[in-house]
Design a protein around this motif. Structure first.
Motif, PDB file in Angstrom:
ATOM      1  N   SER A 169       3.243  -4.586  -9.003  1.00 32.79           N
ATOM      2  CA  SER A 169       4.539  -4.989  -8.435  1.00 32.79           C
ATOM      3  C   SER A 169       4.748  -4.450  -7.020  1.00 32.79           C
ATOM      4  CB  SER A 169       5.670  -4.472  -9.332  1.00 32.79           C
ATOM      5  OG  SER A 169       5.789  -3.054  -9.167  1.00 32.79           O
ATOM      6  N   GLY A 170       3.830  -3.586  -6.575  1.00 30.62           N
ATOM      7  CA  GLY A 170       4.046  -2.911  -5.292  1.00 30.62           C
ATOM      8  C   GLY A 170       4.486  -1.461  -5.495  1.00 30.62           C
TER       9      GLY A 170
ATOM     10  N   GLU B 253       2.794  -5.951   0.995  1.00 33.12           N
ATOM     11  CA  GLU B 253       2.666  -6.780   2.196  1.00 33.12           C
ATOM     12  C   GLU B 253       1.899  -8.081   1.911  1.00 33.12           C
ATOM     13  OE1 GLU B 253       0.858  -4.687   5.514  1.00 33.12           O
ATOM     14  OE2 GLU B 253       0.479  -6.618   6.500  1.00 33.12           O
ATOM     15  N   VAL B 254       0.754  -7.963   1.241  1.00 32.61           N
ATOM     16  CA  VAL B 254      -0.021  -9.174   0.939  1.00 32.61           C
ATOM     17  C   VAL B 254       0.742 -10.046  -0.062  1.00 32.61           C
ATOM     18  CG1 VAL B 254      -2.234 -10.066   0.104  1.00 32.61           C
ATOM     19  CG2 VAL B 254      -2.180  -7.969   1.434  1.00 32.61           C
TER      20      VAL B 254
ATOM     21  N   GLY C 101       5.458  -8.338  -5.770  1.00 33.95           N
ATOM     22  CA  GLY C 101       4.163  -7.824  -5.345  1.00 33.95           C
ATOM     23  C   GLY C 101       3.060  -8.847  -5.567  1.00 33.95           C
ATOM     24  N   LEU C 102       1.999  -8.438  -6.269  1.00 35.35           N
ATOM     25  CA  LEU C 102       0.878  -9.361  -6.483  1.00 35.35           C
ATOM     26  C   LEU C 102       0.823  -9.946  -7.899  1.00 35.35           C
ATOM     27  CD1 LEU C 102      -1.972  -7.964  -4.214  1.00 35.35           C
ATOM     28  CD2 LEU C 102      -0.813 -10.184  -4.047  1.00 35.35           C
ATOM     29  N   ILE C 103       1.995 -10.188  -8.470  1.00 36.77           N
ATOM     30  CA  ILE C 103       2.072 -11.096  -9.612  1.00 36.77           C
ATOM     31  C   ILE C 103       2.964 -12.242  -9.154  1.00 36.77           C
ATOM     32  CG2 ILE C 103       3.855  -9.615 -10.720  1.00 36.77           C
ATOM     33  CD1 ILE C 103       2.905 -10.887 -13.418  1.00 36.77           C
TER      34      ILE C 103
ATOM     35  N   GLU D  58      -6.989  -9.560   0.644  1.00 39.82           N
ATOM     36  CA  GLU D  58      -6.401  -9.540   1.982  1.00 39.82           C
ATOM     37  C   GLU D  58      -5.785 -10.900   2.289  1.00 39.82           C
ATOM     38  OE1 GLU D  58      -9.506  -8.119   4.587  1.00 39.82           O
ATOM     39  OE2 GLU D  58      -9.924  -6.483   3.176  1.00 39.82           O
ATOM     40  N   LYS D  59      -5.066 -10.943   3.420  1.00 36.46           N
ATOM     41  CA  LYS D  59      -4.373 -12.187   3.772  1.00 36.46           C
ATOM     42  C   LYS D  59      -5.331 -13.374   3.890  1.00 36.46           C
ATOM     43  CE  LYS D  59      -0.491  -9.843   5.914  1.00 36.46           C
ATOM     44  NZ  LYS D  59       0.129  -9.378   7.174  1.00 36.46           N
TER      45      LYS D  59
END
Ligand SMILES: *Cc1c(COP(=O)(O)O)cnc(C)c1O
Length: 399
Positions: free
Chosen positions: A232-233, A310-311, A337-339, A382-383
């Motif tokens: 989630s960051g 950030e990503v 975040g990343l979900i 990464e981006k």
């Protein structure tokens, strides 16, 4: 070398057919990429379902596992080991809770959490047994955890199910207020629903859940098997929402791909278990804990977590742009975040078709509940990897 077809054939003849498998044989990995037996390269935005948090073939993880394997792979939990003592200490520090138990999987971690909650509630009264979970949740496949899972299709045909489970709609505090009482032993929720379609909590929902649990002396259990380990960051999603549970469960990314699970609880809850009340042969063995220690030394630092944030934000913005471009195909975008989840209009294109077409184009993505593209990539992406998957999705939606 054998052909993929030979392997499909052998597997189909022998393995219990409970998975609808995609027709590739994955053979090796490197960073955020996987390779099949033909050498075809895939960008991995599933990460073994939120497991390979440090990507594939991550050198420090591989080294830790190899070194530990050469030393000793397994000893009984009747003895102390340094990797386990270290991993437990790190989890206590990170969680702000007091006691850890290691299991081998998510379901097992939740099973342990439910057991200790039931036992703890007996301090108050014999009939304080109700466990409230959410519709569209996912908590695992053992009889107790599939009963906790608020999706009837996981339960059908397996009756009689363990008793005492009740369900509420996630994010509906009024419904919980109605169902909770002095008879409630625990409320168990994913802070961000994963399998059920990527649903983050509404503002203050979890705080209100915490208050209701306190009012009725019910334990709050967060299943962070998918939302935890930095996804989630924050290391735990509950930190993001400012709510502390009495018990939290982890698995998936905890050892970067080596099977492990854990529940962590307060000292007060921990006292409900006496020696002999719970156990495991494999849980938290030196190999699994050596791997977990690498994850626990890497992910919970500010730089790593702000990278996830950030990503994740970049990815969300790109998905929102895609939604603007294809408003009839993408109905909603949800993320922490990343979900990330992109809900699609299945009348235009089915989830299976999108996932298959992404695979042909060299990206592994997932569709959950038939209509939500779910992205749970390695946290090291990464981006440029986001751009790569977005370009693939763009081509699919344009088609
Ligand atoms: C995957 C998952 C589980 C089950 O984990 P297993 O290791 O498959 O038993 C439980 N809860 C949540 C939230 C999950 O995402």
């Amino acid at each position: 070398m054998e052909t993929q077809e030979k392997i499909f054939e052998r597997d189909n003849a022998n393995y219990l057919p409970v998975f609808n498998r995609y027709k590739i044989v994955l053979d090796s990995g490197d960073g955020v990429y996987l390779y099949d037996l033909n050498g075809k390269k895939y960008l991995d935005f599933l990460a073994g379902i939120a497991v390979n948090v440090l990507g594939h073939n991550y050198k420090p993880l591989v080294d830790a596992i190899s070194n530990q394997a050469a030393k000793v792979i397994h000893v009984s939990n009747l003895y102390y080991t340094e990797p386990q003592a270290n991993a437990a200490a790190k989890l206590v520090k990170l969680s702000g809770l007091d006691r850890v138990f290691f299991a081998n999987s998510g379901a097992e971690a939740n099973e342990g959490a439910l057991k200790i909650a039931r036992k703890y509630a007996k301090n108050f009264s014999a009939d304080k047994v109700q466990i409230i979970t959410a519709w569209d949740s996912f908590h695992g496949r053992t009889l107790a955890t599939l009963t906790a899972t608020g999706q009837p299709h996981y339960q059908e045909g397996l009756e009689p199910l363990p008793q005492g489970f009740d369900y509420v709609h996630f994010n509906d505090i009024a419904e919980l207020e109605e169902k909770i009482s002095d008879k409630t032993c625990a409320v168990m929720l994913e802070p961000i629903q994963g399998e059920g379609g990527v649903y983050p909590p509404k503002a203050d929902y979890l705080k209100k859940v915490r208050n209701l649990c306190d009012k009725y002396n019910a334990l709050l259990i967060f299943d962070e098997i998918q939302s935890g380990i930095g996804r989630s960051g924050k290391f735990f999603a509950y930190e993001k929402f400012g709510v502390k549970p009495d018990i939290v469960t982890l698995a998936k990314g905890l050892a970067g791909g080596v099977p492990i699970g854990a529940f962590i609880c307060t000292e007060e809850v921990a006292k409900a278990f006496k020696p002999g009340d719970h156990g495991t042969t494999f849980g938290g063995n030196p190999l699994a804990c050596a791997a977990a220690n690498v994850v626990l030394d890497t992910i919970p630092n500010e730089k790593f977590l702000s990278h996830v944030e950030e990503v994740g934000k970049y990815f969300k913005d790109k998905l929102l742009e895609l939604q603007k471009k294809y408003p009839e195909q993408i109905i909603d975008v949800r993320s922490e975040g990343l979900i990330l989840g992109a809900e699609i209009n299945t009348e235009k294109k089915s989830g299976v078709d999108i996932v298959n077409s992404a695979m042909e184009r060299g990206a592994i993505i997932n569709c959950t509940v038939g209509k939500v593209l779910r992205f749970i990539p390695p946290l090291t992406i990464e981006k440029k990897h986001v751009d790569e998957v977005i370009n693939i999705l763009d081509a699919i939606f344009a088609d």
